[in-house]
Design a protein around this motif. Structure first.
Motif, PDB file in Angstrom:
ATOM      1  N   THR A 193       7.237  -0.957  -2.465  1.00  0.00           N
ATOM      2  CA  THR A 193       6.197   0.152  -2.382  1.00  0.00           C
ATOM      3  C   THR A 193       6.129   1.161  -3.501  1.00  0.00           C
ATOM      4  O   THR A 193       7.100   1.161  -4.247  1.00  0.00           O
ATOM      5  CB  THR A 193       6.273   0.706  -0.954  1.00  0.00           C
ATOM      6  OG1 THR A 193       4.985   1.122  -0.605  1.00  0.00           O
ATOM      7  CG2 THR A 193       7.381   1.793  -0.702  1.00  0.00           C
ATOM      8  N   ARG A 220       5.573  -6.049   0.566  1.00  0.00           N
ATOM      9  CA  ARG A 220       5.104  -5.102  -0.282  1.00  0.00           C
ATOM     10  C   ARG A 220       3.955  -4.436   0.324  1.00  0.00           C
ATOM     11  O   ARG A 220       3.069  -5.051   1.076  1.00  0.00           O
ATOM     12  CB  ARG A 220       4.683  -5.805  -1.863  1.00  0.00           C
ATOM     13  CG  ARG A 220       3.394  -6.457  -1.674  1.00  0.00           C
ATOM     14  CD  ARG A 220       2.982  -7.513  -2.810  1.00  0.00           C
ATOM     15  NE  ARG A 220       2.399  -8.625  -2.702  1.00  0.00           N
ATOM     16  CZ  ARG A 220       1.822  -9.295  -3.488  1.00  0.00           C
ATOM     17  NH1 ARG A 220       1.967  -9.113  -5.064  1.00  0.00           N
ATOM     18  NH2 ARG A 220       1.393 -10.493  -3.383  1.00  0.00           N
ATOM     19  N   ARG A 221       4.125  -3.241   0.038  1.00  0.00           N
ATOM     20  CA  ARG A 221       2.858  -2.368   0.717  1.00  0.00           C
ATOM     21  C   ARG A 221       2.326  -1.376  -0.325  1.00  0.00           C
ATOM     22  O   ARG A 221       2.961  -0.461  -0.856  1.00  0.00           O
ATOM     23  CB  ARG A 221       3.570  -1.602   2.036  1.00  0.00           C
ATOM     24  CG  ARG A 221       3.823  -2.280   3.155  1.00  0.00           C
ATOM     25  CD  ARG A 221       2.599  -3.100   3.697  1.00  0.00           C
ATOM     26  NE  ARG A 221       1.601  -1.894   4.300  1.00  0.00           N
ATOM     27  CZ  ARG A 221       1.780  -1.551   5.699  1.00  0.00           C
ATOM     28  NH1 ARG A 221       2.684  -2.265   6.460  1.00  0.00           N
ATOM     29  NH2 ARG A 221       0.969  -0.941   6.312  1.00  0.00           N
ATOM     30  N   THR A 222       1.063  -1.482  -0.668  1.00  0.00           N
ATOM     31  CA  THR A 222       0.428  -0.786  -1.404  1.00  0.00           C
ATOM     32  C   THR A 222      -1.041  -0.588  -0.917  1.00  0.00           C
ATOM     33  O   THR A 222      -1.420  -1.255  -0.138  1.00  0.00           O
ATOM     34  CB  THR A 222       0.499  -1.229  -2.812  1.00  0.00           C
ATOM     35  OG1 THR A 222      -0.275  -2.261  -2.917  1.00  0.00           O
ATOM     36  CG2 THR A 222       1.887  -1.426  -3.491  1.00  0.00           C
ATOM     37  N   SER A 264       2.296   5.049  -0.447  1.00  0.00           N
ATOM     38  CA  SER A 264       2.610   4.118   0.476  1.00  0.00           C
ATOM     39  C   SER A 264       3.882   4.284   1.453  1.00  0.00           C
ATOM     40  O   SER A 264       3.839   4.160   2.517  1.00  0.00           O
ATOM     41  CB  SER A 264       2.584   2.854  -0.095  1.00  0.00           C
ATOM     42  OG  SER A 264       1.264   2.401  -0.513  1.00  0.00           O
TER      43      SER A 264
END
Length: 707
Positions: A134, A116-118, A138
């Motif tokens: 995401t 996950r990318r936030t 992001s």
């Protein structure tokens, strides 16, 4: 776009389910072992997704849309030896976190890399992930910043599918338009990856998921290639209205009385329409429900991440709890099985209503809802909206463009370049693949040059100016179309931990945030340092949250029109002692058109007021004035060329502050498209202003006249 296909027409026998299972040889056990039979949306969508088709899945909450999308996507690619990624886009960080935990078990069982990318969770990507969850912001950042130094080229160069979750929360907003641009930019990256031999194919499948979409065809036109399929389950869980036990009908008296009479433990979720209201109810119920052994916890967008996650944890682990929340808990964050949904006032539109009531009893076939209201008008409106929801009516879902996104995307696309420069032709070539008019983009580029937002690098190439470089360096603001509210941060003076954001403070010893009485100890710059007050302390300070602009969706007043059985061309006329009220029941868009009409033809009438519900004349009016019958829409557009009128209408339509940086002609065009002038002009001109012979209907409308 293919014709809409009803989910209910597909087979639902055990043999049908077994046939689908056979096509999920790798993934069935991981994704569906604990669910038993497939749901209707899963039966219909899984074969289509396995076939590689683009699809919009519309089905009620808790119907298994996430599994319906992810299982067949993984099944299609799990055998591949080369890198592949499913990019899952969520509208909120909280939903990213929820989906991460939801997909963790099946991903682990299948030995898939899940990341996950936030802004909260920046998972490292040492290898290309199989599933990457995401947010739009992001996603933008990943495109710009995540080039790799190995043979794989870029972290997003191997995306084989995109899932747009809760698409109704993005569509029609600046973030939705941003997604359009980002998907096209990702397609260009995929094509570039093939040229560089990072990837063997540029194929990319697109899915979108929602429980409530009033304009499915328009969504498909915006986000999908041609021939996307609309797969919709029309089956809704029945709604059981739980009568408020309080004769007053307000939530403050209803909840303690309801809990007092319970013979079992329950989880109760209360939806309110303001953050300060959530704080107040949390504090009140913490006191009133203490003797019953109930935990009370708040959840709204101005509370810190740790405060919100505490509430989510309590909701999952406690069987006797009351959660007070705003719209932040409308979408699918896992907070356990809620026994009762309480509506503390009417939601802003029918889609929000369906999302709220869909949070309850997710593991049963019945949704239990208690309607609470602070006035008879609120009670009437909520009943009207419930009836509309039960009928499957969502309104027309009309919205206009968000041209400020073009400005942000031009800056982001330049920043994405390895040299941090772009030729104008490159910018326009990207625009050709979107649905935006090239002439608008050319005007915006020229304005950005004049404002030195982009500056000439050489004869045909531009680089970013200082404004966008600064935004790139400050928490990735270059990648966001979310308007910053400002306000103060509230922090614990002893630990330094954040408690809340976006607070306006104007003095006083105590404030009440998140249901807690907080003693103000120090105020410096934009930080308010506090300490939890002793029990019994009451908020005394002058404070509030920075209010978010509220667009008046037409579905609220139109639901009332349906409920009262008022024909569409009838505008009820009601007299009071000094005024005449004409109920147009058209929301913010019609309000904006009427305000232009008044400026053009009735500016000599003092105190003539129009809002999302009615026009108020400061005298007795019997007949519809001629200026509402015979007018030329084009004349109204000329008014927008006067700055004061343009700003007035932008305010009514809640256009973003970023529009101030756009060329005036582009701002006018955006507003004009939002006004839906052809439809609104016809409805105004065809309207019949008349009294209502039914006194019950008249008295109901009188409830909505503001004092």
């Amino acid at each position: 776009m293919d014709d809409e296909e009803s989910v209910e027409t597909c087979g639902n026998s055990y043999e049908d389910d077994c046939a689908i299972m056979q096509h999920l040889k790798f993934t069935y056990h991981a994704f569906f072992q604990s669910f038993g039979r497939f749901t209707p949306i899963q039966r219909r969508s899984i074969p289509i997704i396995l076939n590689g088709d683009h699809a919009l899945l519309i089905s009620s909450t808790a119907s298994g849309k996430t599994e319906a999308a992810c299982a067949p996507l993984v099944e299609r690619h799990i055998h591949k030896k080369k890198p592949w990624t499913i990019l899952y886009i969520c509208p909120t960080r909280a939903l990213v976190n929820d989906l991460y935990h939801r997909l963790y078990k099946p991903s682990t069982m299948l030995k898939l890399s899940l990341k996950r990318r936030t802004g909260d969770h920046r998972d490292a990507l040492p290898t290309i992930p199989h599933i990457l969850i995401t947010t739009p912001e992001s996603f933008d950042s990943l495109l710009c910043r995540n080039k790799r130094k190995d043979q794989f080229g870029h972290d997003l160069a191997h995306v084989v599918a995109i899932v747009l979750d809760e698409i109704h929360l993005l569509d029609g907003t600046a973030r939705g338009d941003q997604i359009q641009w980002l998907v096209h930019r990702l397609k260009k990256l995929r094509e570039f990856a093939c040229q560089k031999n990072w990837s063997d194919s540029a194929e990319m499948q697109i899915l979108a998921l929602s429980a409530t979409i009033p304009n499915a065809e328009k969504v498909c036109e915006k986000y999908f290639p041609p021939k996307a399929k609309i797969l919709q389950s029309t089956k809704q869980r029945p709604i059981e209205i739980v009568k408020s036990p309080s004769p007053r009908g307000d939530v403050e008296s209803a909840i303690p009385e309801y809990i007092k009479n319970l013979d079992r433990e329950e989880k109760i979720l209360i939806f309110s329409n303001s953050r300060k209201r959530v704080d107040a109810l949390t504090k009140q119920f913490a006191k009133d429900l203490r003797s019953f052994g109930y935990e009370v916890s708040p959840h709204h967008g101005s509370l810190s991440k740790s405060e919100r996650e505490t509430t989510e944890y309590l909701a999952q682990t406690h069987s006797k709890i009351v959660i007070c929340a705003t719209s932040t808990l409308e979408i699918g964050i896992d907070i356990g099985d809620i026994d009762l949904i309480v509506l503390d006032g009417p939601p802003p539109d029918i889609s929000a209503l369906l999302q709220r009531i869909g949070r309850g009893n997710r593991r049963t076939d019945l949704t239990r809802v208690m309607i609470c209201a602070g006035s008879l008008a609120e009670l009437l409106l909520q009943n009207a909206m419930i009836e509309a929801a039960e009928d499957g009516w969502l309104g027309d879902g009309f919205y206009g463009p968000n041209y400020a996104v073009i400005r942000q995307q031009i800056a982001s696309y330049i920043f994405q370049s390895p040299q941090k420069t772009r030729k104008v032709q490159s910018l326009l070539a990207l625009a050709d693949e979107t649905q935006f008019d090239t002439s608008i983009i050319e005007e915006i580029i020229q304005q950005m040059i004049e404002n030195q937002e982009i500056v000439r690098y050489n004869a045909s190439t531009f680089k970013l100016g200082d404004l966008w470089w600064d935004r790139a360096e400050i928490m990735g603001q270059l990648h966001s179309n979310i308007e910053r509210r400002g306000g103060m941060d509230v922090v614990d003076i002893d630990t330094g931990g954040p408690i809340a954001y976006n607070v306006l403070y104007d003095g006083g010893k105590f404030i009440g945030v998140g249901g807690k009485a907080l003693e103000v100890r120090r105020w410096e710059n934009m930080t308010l340092e506090v300490r939890k007050a002793i029990d019994g302390a009451h908020p005394q300070g002058k404070w509030s949250y920075i209010a978010s602009p509220q667009f008046q969706h037409a579905s609220q007043p139109e639901a009332l029109r349906r409920y009262l059985r008022i024909e569409r061309d009838i505008w009820p006329l009601i007299w009071t002692e000094k005024n005449t009220f004409i109920f147009h029941l058209g929301g913010s868009i019609r309000t904006a058109v009427l305000k232009l009409l008044i400026k053009q033809y009735a500016s000599d009438i003092p105190n003539l007021i129009v809002n999302g519900w009615y026009i108020r004349f400061p005298s007795v009016v019997g007949d519809k004035p001629s200026w509402c019958t015979s007018f030329t829409p084009g004349v109204l557009k000329l008014l927008l060329y006067e700055q004061q009128h343009l700003e007035m209408i932008e305010g009514v339509l809640m256009r973003p502050y970023a529009n101030d940086k756009l060329p005036t002609s582009v701002r006018i065009r955006e507003v004009w498209e939002w006004l839906n002038i052809e439809k609104e002009s016809k409805e105004i001109q065809d309207s019949k202003w008349t009294t209502i012979p039914d006194h019950t209907t008249e008295n109901a409308l009188r409830l909505f006249i503001r004092k």
